[in-house]
Motif scaffolding. Structure first.
Motif, PDB file in Angstrom:
ATOM      1  N   GLY A   1       9.280  -6.213   0.185  1.00 26.34           N
ATOM      2  CA  GLY A   1       8.003  -5.770  -0.362  1.00 26.34           C
ATOM      3  C   GLY A   1       8.126  -4.339  -0.836  1.00 26.34           C
ATOM      4  N   LEU A   2       7.488  -4.024  -1.990  1.00 28.96           N
ATOM      5  CA  LEU A   2       7.592  -2.663  -2.508  1.00 28.96           C
ATOM      6  C   LEU A   2       6.650  -1.720  -1.780  1.00 28.96           C
ATOM      7  CD1 LEU A   2       8.119  -3.083  -6.326  1.00 28.96           C
ATOM      8  CD2 LEU A   2       9.745  -2.508  -4.542  1.00 28.96           C
ATOM      9  N   GLY A   3       5.748  -2.265  -0.991  1.00 27.82           N
ATOM     10  CA  GLY A   3       4.840  -1.420  -0.226  1.00 27.82           C
ATOM     11  C   GLY A   3       4.148  -2.272   0.802  1.00 27.82           C
ATOM     12  N   LYS A   4       3.346  -1.641   1.622  1.00 35.23           N
ATOM     13  CA  LYS A   4       2.582  -2.413   2.613  1.00 35.23           C
ATOM     14  C   LYS A   4       1.543  -3.253   1.890  1.00 35.23           C
ATOM     15  CE  LYS A   4       2.897  -0.332   7.051  1.00 35.23           C
ATOM     16  NZ  LYS A   4       3.595  -1.546   7.499  1.00 35.23           N
ATOM     17  N   ASN A   5       1.216  -4.388   2.487  1.00 26.43           N
ATOM     18  CA  ASN A   5       0.187  -5.269   1.942  1.00 26.43           C
ATOM     19  C   ASN A   5       0.444  -5.726   0.513  1.00 26.43           C
ATOM     20  OD1 ASN A   5      -1.705  -5.272   4.220  1.00 26.43           O
ATOM     21  ND2 ASN A   5      -1.795  -3.084   3.770  1.00 26.43           N
ATOM     22  N   THR A   6       1.695  -5.837   0.169  1.00 20.15           N
ATOM     23  CA  THR A   6       1.982  -6.360  -1.160  1.00 20.15           C
ATOM     24  C   THR A   6       2.165  -7.868  -1.088  1.00 20.15           C
ATOM     25  OG1 THR A   6       4.263  -5.782  -0.754  1.00 20.15           O
ATOM     26  CG2 THR A   6       3.004  -4.290  -2.156  1.00 20.15           C
ATOM     27  N   GLY A   7       1.911  -8.432   0.106  1.00 24.86           N
ATOM     28  CA  GLY A   7       1.951  -9.886   0.228  1.00 24.86           C
ATOM     29  C   GLY A   7       3.308 -10.424   0.622  1.00 24.86           C
TER      30      GLY A   7
ATOM     31  N   GLY B   1       2.288  -5.447  -5.486  1.00 31.30           N
ATOM     32  CA  GLY B   1       0.862  -5.754  -5.605  1.00 31.30           C
ATOM     33  C   GLY B   1      -0.026  -4.546  -5.676  1.00 31.30           C
ATOM     34  N   ALA B   2      -1.306  -4.821  -5.675  1.00 32.08           N
ATOM     35  CA  ALA B   2      -2.333  -3.805  -5.873  1.00 32.08           C
ATOM     36  C   ALA B   2      -2.242  -2.695  -4.839  1.00 32.08           C
ATOM     37  CB  ALA B   2      -3.710  -4.455  -5.832  1.00 32.08           C
ATOM     38  N   ALA B   3      -1.741  -3.037  -3.652  1.00 34.81           N
ATOM     39  CA  ALA B   3      -1.658  -2.020  -2.623  1.00 34.81           C
ATOM     40  C   ALA B   3      -0.582  -0.988  -2.934  1.00 34.81           C
ATOM     41  CB  ALA B   3      -1.383  -2.662  -1.266  1.00 34.81           C
ATOM     42  N   TYR B   4       0.376  -1.381  -3.754  1.00 35.68           N
ATOM     43  CA  TYR B   4       1.476  -0.483  -4.136  1.00 35.68           C
ATOM     44  C   TYR B   4       0.954   0.516  -5.163  1.00 35.68           C
ATOM     45  CZ  TYR B   4       6.293   0.723  -5.572  1.00 35.68           C
ATOM     46  OH  TYR B   4       7.466   1.363  -5.866  1.00 35.68           O
ATOM     47  N   SER B   5       0.160   0.008  -6.073  1.00 33.72           N
ATOM     48  CA  SER B   5      -0.529   0.886  -7.012  1.00 33.72           C
ATOM     49  C   SER B   5      -1.734   0.134  -7.566  1.00 33.72           C
ATOM     50  CB  SER B   5       0.393   1.291  -8.146  1.00 33.72           C
ATOM     51  OG  SER B   5      -0.370   1.975  -9.113  1.00 33.72           O
TER      52      SER B   5
ATOM     53  N   CYS C   1       6.729 -11.784  -6.732  1.00 35.98           N
ATOM     54  CA  CYS C   1       5.406 -12.246  -6.310  1.00 35.98           C
ATOM     55  C   CYS C   1       4.443 -11.074  -6.324  1.00 35.98           C
ATOM     56  CB  CYS C   1       5.462 -12.820  -4.897  1.00 35.98           C
ATOM     57  SG  CYS C   1       6.476 -14.282  -4.823  1.00 35.98           S
ATOM     58  N   VAL C   2       3.247 -11.336  -6.762  1.00 35.43           N
ATOM     59  CA  VAL C   2       2.260 -10.251  -6.805  1.00 35.43           C
ATOM     60  C   VAL C   2       1.062 -10.569  -5.927  1.00 35.43           C
ATOM     61  CG1 VAL C   2       2.880  -9.356  -9.056  1.00 35.43           C
ATOM     62  CG2 VAL C   2       1.244 -11.241  -8.890  1.00 35.43           C
ATOM     63  N   ASN C   3       0.483  -9.517  -5.384  1.00 37.04           N
ATOM     64  CA  ASN C   3      -0.744  -9.656  -4.620  1.00 37.04           C
ATOM     65  C   ASN C   3      -1.788  -8.770  -5.288  1.00 37.04           C
ATOM     66  OD1 ASN C   3      -2.748  -9.903  -2.768  1.00 37.04           O
ATOM     67  ND2 ASN C   3      -1.709  -8.716  -1.149  1.00 37.04           N
ATOM     68  N   PRO C   4      -2.759  -9.381  -5.972  1.00 36.45           N
ATOM     69  CA  PRO C   4      -3.712  -8.584  -6.737  1.00 36.45           C
ATOM     70  C   PRO C   4      -4.745  -7.885  -5.848  1.00 36.45           C
ATOM     71  CG  PRO C   4      -4.178 -10.920  -6.987  1.00 36.45           C
ATOM     72  CD  PRO C   4      -2.972 -10.823  -6.092  1.00 36.45           C
ATOM     73  N   VAL C   5      -4.725  -8.174  -4.535  1.00 38.01           N
ATOM     74  CA  VAL C   5      -5.761  -7.620  -3.661  1.00 38.01           C
ATOM     75  C   VAL C   5      -5.178  -6.473  -2.845  1.00 38.01           C
ATOM     76  CG1 VAL C   5      -7.450  -8.157  -1.879  1.00 38.01           C
ATOM     77  CG2 VAL C   5      -6.719  -9.915  -3.512  1.00 38.01           C
ATOM     78  N   SER C   6      -5.908  -5.353  -2.830  1.00 34.22           N
ATOM     79  CA  SER C   6      -5.469  -4.257  -1.981  1.00 34.22           C
ATOM     80  C   SER C   6      -6.377  -4.202  -0.763  1.00 34.22           C
ATOM     81  CB  SER C   6      -5.528  -2.947  -2.758  1.00 34.22           C
ATOM     82  OG  SER C   6      -6.503  -2.094  -2.223  1.00 34.22           O
ATOM     83  N   PRO C   7      -5.887  -3.782   0.384  1.00 38.96           N
ATOM     84  CA  PRO C   7      -6.725  -3.771   1.586  1.00 38.96           C
ATOM     85  C   PRO C   7      -7.895  -2.803   1.450  1.00 38.96           C
ATOM     86  CG  PRO C   7      -4.625  -2.677   2.004  1.00 38.96           C
ATOM     87  CD  PRO C   7      -4.542  -3.295   0.652  1.00 38.96           C
ATOM     88  N   ARG C   8      -7.797  -1.888   0.483  1.00 37.69           N
ATOM     89  CA  ARG C   8      -8.905  -0.943   0.292  1.00 37.69           C
ATOM     90  C   ARG C   8     -10.008  -1.571  -0.558  1.00 37.69           C
ATOM     91  NH1 ARG C   8      -5.893   4.354  -1.494  1.00 37.69           N
ATOM     92  NH2 ARG C   8      -4.199   2.871  -1.766  1.00 37.69           N
ATOM     93  N   GLY C   9      -9.869  -2.853  -0.848  1.00 36.63           N
ATOM     94  CA  GLY C   9     -10.936  -3.575  -1.515  1.00 36.63           C
ATOM     95  C   GLY C   9     -10.768  -3.648  -3.017  1.00 36.63           C
TER      96      GLY C   9
END
Lengths: 480, 338
Positions: free
Chosen positions: B17-23, B165-169, B302-310
């Protein structure tokens, strides 16, 4: 007295221990805790085992099984903590139970190899009972979990948990998994209780395996250094045995390894020591200290049930070996080398006075004080050893001593014709390290000759010669 | 069933994962589920305690990994004993870590567990080899640490899946650019067979690679300090092998010197580059080349379009821009699963 403590004062023991190929800290710990043995029967039994192991290692047909054995040795885990737990009736966790099962299955495999090697007398005991306890489904594999078959209640709880999970009923699932944990604990308690009863059996096997591995490692070491089984003479009564210590072609393994890297070879030395003291004289660089160190090592190796680096060895057993090198000055405690040496000798004499049979090897006692008192102290040491009939070898440079005692002399420097400057290793080549009986009173005086060959300034040597008394002058072989 | 059939030819795969919460966890879960459905026997482990066992900022433990029945998994004793499902212990390592001995077990039913396996590249490599040897396993999965690419090195696993994903940027263009950079490093071209053969066994020291494929050790261990970098640049060599780390300062120095357009740098694999995007692209734009001896097989992003910050990105837009930028299939795992 155990191996690790003796190794701190006898040179070479630790070196050889490090040369042994052992599978891990579990076995190394066992080796370091080996007791210094003076019971002949115990030693003979261990020598028998090593002898047999040497024969096994010698035979090519056994190579695959030996390899298998060493692989099995390295698969054994250090389960000391778990075994201690069983002793105190602690409840083991699943991982520890697996380790016990794994251990039992390894014991079985090692027994098979021992049988093929005809070495059953040292094989671990059969742990089938332990294995069966941990293999209720008779799978025969070494995997482990808390099997349903241990407890109907556990099986039921697991079924309930699984059903609840499928129905996604969190509350039911949580309740059922709690029950699973309770039942698992109950099973672990029962298993641990049963295994506690077999604690001695497991513990013995654990120790036996370490012993077996060490026997093979000692045998391999014996092959590597050309060591032989020493003939031991049992201790008789409190005063020790009267038999002579005799070592033929003794080699110092540490030095012999060092010399081998420099394309040199260690010249073997033979020596016989009766009860009582014996003086050892010889020129500088003639290897007196090496004789003392090697003899101490040989005696210690024997009593830790190792073969010894010699062609033949008769070793009367003792209760301790003392090697006094006079290099123990301790500035932190304000002790000069003389003071440290005197205190050490005093301590040893205390032991001897109690009638404990020991071997004493002292390197040039009282060499750091004035020659008059030094010679007196040396004579007293000899007289004391004589009085207590303590087998001892004492090296010295002092001549014309006022005692009647057997003397051995290192043949010494044979390079009378050598000229020019030699490096120390070249001087070694001119040295004959053999020991001969010496009936005279004088001691070899070759110090200036050696100094000259080492390249010390010629005018300085000439100056030293002027200071020599005239009558001494004739005995000096300056070679010029 | 996107990209799972692509995994099957390989015996090892890492998910990074490129960052936390990137799925990353969802991505791993998806792969495990699909591979199990294909009757493949899987072994899984995760970068251990040095990695991300506990989030140092929020002190939350790392997420549990979903395990299917019949799967092998390697974790430390302390975590194993907290499991709430039945599993059979198959192998225990001799040496203990602070969290107990590392062990490999087989799940006898579905379950979830915190997995913490080997901590460094070398032990991971050993884990893959040993696991394939000891157990009837088809594929070894490595759950990589967040923002640490080394477990995905081709020295460890043959193939990889990248999660971003979105959590990365949260800004679409930045996210695509940042991912593109990682992708470009992963996809650096492979050295020719001849060069590869002469360099493969060299693990230390900077070497000049000559026209005929022969190499010359220049007697410089690495190029990290500015003094070393000056020395390496002063060599004026066109083709250089850097077996250790290719840092930003060295690349910058090469980029700024004359003749950068004729340069070719050889590295072991992508995990040895530590460069800023600006320097990296500037070097390539000038005509410089970087080639790797071994290249990982990047199977999917794989991408995660949702970030934990909403923050929500539009899934289709994200997948589409990412695909356009990278030219490889991009998936929104949550979308596929739904």
């Amino acid at each position: 007295m155990i191996f690790s403590s003796v190794a701190q004062r006898i040179d070479g023991l630790q070196y050889l221990a490090d040369k042994m190929e052992l599978s891990g800290s579990r076995v190394r710990r066992y080796l370091l805790q080996t007791p210094f043995t003076y019971r002949a029967e115990t030693l003979e039994k261990q020598f028998d085992d090593i002898e047999k192991a040497v024969r096994i290692l010698d035979k090519h047909v056994h190579a695959p099984n030996v390899l298998k054995l060493s692989h099995l040795f390295s698969s054994i885990h250090d389960i000391k903590g778990t075994l201690d737990g069983l002793k105190t009736s602690r409840v083991l966790d699943e991982i520890e139970l697996f380790e016990i099962k794994h251990f039992a299955s390894l014991c079985r495999d090692i027994r098979i190899v021992c049988e093929a090697l005809d070495f059953m007398e040292n094989a671990p005991a059969c742990l089938q009972e332990v294995f069966d306890l941990l293999d209720p489904d008779e799978t025969g594999t070494s995997g482990f979990y808390l099997y349903d078959s241990y407890s109907p209640a556990l099986a039921k709880a697991r079924k309930d948990a699984s059903l609840a999970k499928a129905e996604e009923n969190t509350k039911l699932w949580q309740e059922a998994t709690e029950r699973v944990l309770t039942e698992e604990l109950r099973v672990r308690e029962t298993l641990s209780g049963t295994l506690s009863g077999m604690h001695n059996l497991l513990r013995n096997n654990f120790d036996r395996l370490a012993y077996l591995e060490i026997v093979f490692a000692k045998a391999a070491l014996a092959k590597q250094y050309g060591m032989v089984r020493p003939r031991v003479v049992p201790l008789k009564g409190a005063g020790g045995t009267d038999a002579a210590l005799s070592v033929k072609d003794m080699v110092n393994p540490v030095l012999s390894d060092v010399l081998a890297t420099e394309d040199g070879a260690f010249q073997p030395v033979s020596i016989t020591l009766e009860k009582g003291p014996c003086l050892l004289t010889g020129a500088n660089m003639s290897g007196k200290t090496v004789v003392l160190k090697t003899l101490a090592l040989t005696q210690a190796l024997t009593q830790f049930a190792f073969f010894v680096p010699a062609r033949e060895a008769v070793i009367p057993l003792v209760k301790d070996v003392f090697l006094v090198l006079g290099d123990k000055q301790d500035q932190n405690r304000g002790l000069s080398s003389f003071a440290a040496e005197m205190l050490e000798l005093n301590e040893i004499m205390g032991v001897i006075k109690k009638g404990v049979p020991v071997l004493v090897l002292v390197d040039e006692p009282a060499r750091t004080t004035n020659p008059a008192e030094g010679a007196a102290i040396l004579c007293a040491t000899v007289a004391f050893m004589e009085e207590h009939a303590t087998r001892s070898l004492i090296s010295t440079h002092y001549g014309d001593l006022d005692v009647q005692v057997r003397k051995l002399r290192v043949v010494g420097f044979e390079g009378e014709k050598a000229t020019g400057v030699l490096d120390p290793s070249a001087i070694n080549r001119y040295m004959n390290y053999s020991l001969i009986e010496d009936k005279g009173h004088a001691v070899p005086k070759e110090a200036l000759q050696i100094a000259r060959l080492l390249g010390v300034d010629a005018s300085f040597i000439a100056l030293a010669q002027q200071f020599l008394k005239k009558d001494d002058d004739e005995t000096i072989k300056t070679g010029t | 069933m996107p990209f799972v059939h692509q995994i099957i030819p390989y015996s090892s795969l890492s998910v990074v994962g490129l960052g936390k919460n990137t799925g990353k966890t969802e991505c791993l879960r998806y792969i495990i589920k699909r591979l199990s459905e294909k009757q493949k026997t899987i072994a899984v482990t995760s970068i251990g305690i040095d990695g991300e066992s506990i989030d140092r900022v929020t002190a939350t433990p790392k997420p549990e990994i979903h395990l299917e029945k019949g799967m092998y998994f390697t974790t430390v004793g302390a975590y194993y004993l907290q499991k709430r499902f039945t599993a059979e212990i198959c192998h225990v390592e001799e040496n203990a870590t602070v969290l107990g001995k590392m062990l490999t077990a087989r799940a006898l039913e579905q379950g979830q567990l915190v997995i913490a396996g080997p901590t460094d590249t070398l032990s991971l490599q050993r884990w893959v080899t040993n696991t394939l040897q000891r157990f009837p396993v088809d594929i070894c999965l490595v759950d990589g640490a967040v923002s640490r690419l080394s477990p995905a090195s081709p020295a460890v696993t043959q193939s990889m899946v990248l999660a971003t994903g979105a959590a990365y940027s949260a800004h679409l263009k930045t996210l695509v650019d940042k991912t593109r950079f990682v992708y470009d490093i992963l996809q650096l071209p492979v050295a020719s067979q001849t060069v590869k053969k002469s360099l493969e066994h060299i693990t230390k020291g900077i070497h000049i690679v000559k026209e005929d494929g022969t190499v010359e050790n220049v007697g410089i261990d690495s190029a990290l300090t500015s003094a070393q970098i000056r020395k390496v640049v002063a060599l004026g060599a066109e083709r250089l092998y850097i077996p250790g780390m290719l840092g930003n300062a060295l690349l910058q120095a090469f980029m700024e010197q004359k003749g950068a357009e004729d340069m070719c740098l050889y590295i072991k694999d992508f995990s040895h580059i530590f460069a800023e995007p600006r320097t990296f692209y500037a070097f390539l734009r000038k005509g410089g080349q970087i080639r790797q001896l071994r290249k990982v097989n990047l199977l999917a992003v794989c991408v995660n379009p949702v970030s934990p910050r909403g923050y929500h990105m539009r899934s289709e837009e994200l997948v589409e821009s990412m695909e356009q930028a990278l030219g490889v299939p991009v998936y929104d795992i949550k979308k596929i699963e739904a």
